[in-house]
Design a protein around this motif. Structure first.
Motif, PDB file in Angstrom:
ATOM      1  N   ALA A  38       0.814  -1.220   0.000  1.00  0.00           N
ATOM      2  CA  ALA A  38       0.000   0.000   0.000  1.00  0.00           C
ATOM      3  C   ALA A  38       0.846   1.268   0.000  1.00  0.00           C
ATOM      4  O   ALA A  38       0.296   2.373   0.014  1.00  0.00           O
ATOM      5  N   HIS A  39       2.163   1.124  -0.019  1.00  0.00           N
ATOM      6  CA  HIS A  39       3.060   2.279   0.042  1.00  0.00           C
ATOM      7  C   HIS A  39       2.789   3.254  -1.108  1.00  0.00           C
ATOM      8  O   HIS A  39       2.812   4.470  -0.921  1.00  0.00           O
ATOM      9  N   GLY A  40       2.521   2.707  -2.294  1.00  0.00           N
ATOM     10  CA  GLY A  40       2.244   3.572  -3.437  1.00  0.00           C
ATOM     11  C   GLY A  40       0.983   4.401  -3.252  1.00  0.00           C
ATOM     12  O   GLY A  40       0.925   5.577  -3.645  1.00  0.00           O
ATOM     13  N   SER A  41      -0.048   3.818  -2.651  1.00  0.00           N
ATOM     14  CA  SER A  41      -1.286   4.559  -2.408  1.00  0.00           C
ATOM     15  C   SER A  41      -1.088   5.644  -1.359  1.00  0.00           C
ATOM     16  O   SER A  41      -1.713   6.708  -1.427  1.00  0.00           O
ATOM     17  N   LEU A  42      -0.218   5.396  -0.383  1.00  0.00           N
ATOM     18  CA  LEU A  42       0.094   6.419   0.619  1.00  0.00           C
ATOM     19  C   LEU A  42       0.875   7.572  -0.014  1.00  0.00           C
ATOM     20  O   LEU A  42       0.696   8.734   0.352  1.00  0.00           O
ATOM     21  N   TYR A  43       1.734   7.237  -0.964  1.00  0.00           N
ATOM     22  CA  TYR A  43       2.424   8.262  -1.770  1.00  0.00           C
ATOM     23  C   TYR A  43       1.397   9.114  -2.520  1.00  0.00           C
ATOM     24  O   TYR A  43       1.473  10.351  -2.523  1.00  0.00           O
TER      25      TYR A  43
END
Length: 298
Positions: A38-43
């Motif tokens: 989910a790191h990309g969505s948090l970005y």
């Protein structure tokens, strides 16, 4: 040969951006052994928050120079809120489970966050280019770069230096390294591991959001932008070694220089070059360049 200075400059700028988006990912894995899909969505969440809050700031006629502070404030608010909710609401119930289970859980979270972002901001692009053009340009011989690119390098150096100092020089950092080494012994010693996990995951989400906020003035903020970024972030941390901060920095530099060289000398191989470097590194170092020693329990 006369393109070498441009390759190096472009590579360093791109590497700085890569490190910003990968720092939070490697921090979370290094401490919690969670490969956060989910790191990309948090970005992306940080980018949307920055574009929205920054646009509102300028729409009210406030100083455009204040928009730089607004970028960071928006990222911290978005990352802090998301980190606490995700860690307390989901991840704390899954500690101790297999890494693949946690990977699938964060992948499901990625899909949920992508839809929530569309529900909150719609599918139309957001533009917040004022901070990027406000500082003008700088000339280095025949090369001309936006000053904002140098600001990107400075932010990456500050974040990398601050993380390294915290881990090596502060009491909390030393305790965190104990938690990384052995969670069970840490609990037995009276260390509040749950609090360290909450702090670490929230710090990782804030770093991801800051990466998105810093990027927002450079691009159009659109749905799906986080999915594209997570692939690059994974490439960087895999090359450097999962969980290694120096590895993430070196991986970012390797990918940045390689990508810049491909753009200048062989543009059609730009995307392929990143995966080629990753494949070559993994052939000789399957666990990455800075992979730490594994602790075996008997």
């Amino acid at each position: 040969m006369n393109q070498i200075p441009a390759v190096l400059a472009d590579g360093i700028i791109y590497a700085s951006w890569l490190f910003l988006i990968a720092a939070g990912l490697t921090l979370i894995y290094g401490v919690m052994k969670i490969l956060n899909m989910a790191h990309g969505s948090l970005y992306a969440l940080g980018a949307y928050a920055a574009a929205s809050l920054g646009g509102a700031w300028l729409a009210h006629g406030y100083s455009p120079y204040g928009s730089y502070a607004v970028l960071i404030v928006a990222a911290v608010i978005a990352g802090l809120a998301a980190g606490v909710v995700i860690e307390r609401g989901l991840l704390r119930f899954m500690y101790g489970r297999d890494e693949v289970t946690l990977l699938l859980a964060t992948y499901a979270l990625l899909l949920i966050l992508e839809d929530l972002i569309k529900l909150a901001w719609g599918v139309d692009p957001y533009f917040f280019a004022e901070p990027y053009s406000l500082l003008g340009t700088l000339e280095f011989g025949n090369l001309i770069y936006p000053t904002y690119d140098l600001l990107l390098i400075a932010v990456a150096l500050i974040i990398g230096g601050a993380m390294s100092w915290m881990l090596k020089r502060t009491r909390s950092g030393k305790l965190l390294r104990v938690v990384i080494h052995d969670r069970e012994v840490s609990v037995a010693m009276g260390i509040n591991v749950g609090r360290f996990y909450l702090t670490t995951f929230t710090a990782g989400t804030i770093l991801a959001a800051i990466g998105g906020a810093i990027t927002a003035p450079m691009i159009s903020v659109v749905p799906g932008m986080g999915v594209e970024v997570i692939v690059l972030a994974f490439a960087v941390v895999v090359i450097g070694g999962l969980g290694s901060l120096p590895g993430a920095a070196l991986g970012a530099v390797i990918v940045g220089i390689t990508r810049a060289a491909a753009v200048h000398y062989l543009p059609e191989a730009e995307l392929f070059s990143v995966y080629l470097v990753m494949a070559v590194v993994l052939i000789f170092r399957p666990k990455g360049l800075f992979a730490g020693a594994e602790v075996r329990k008997i």
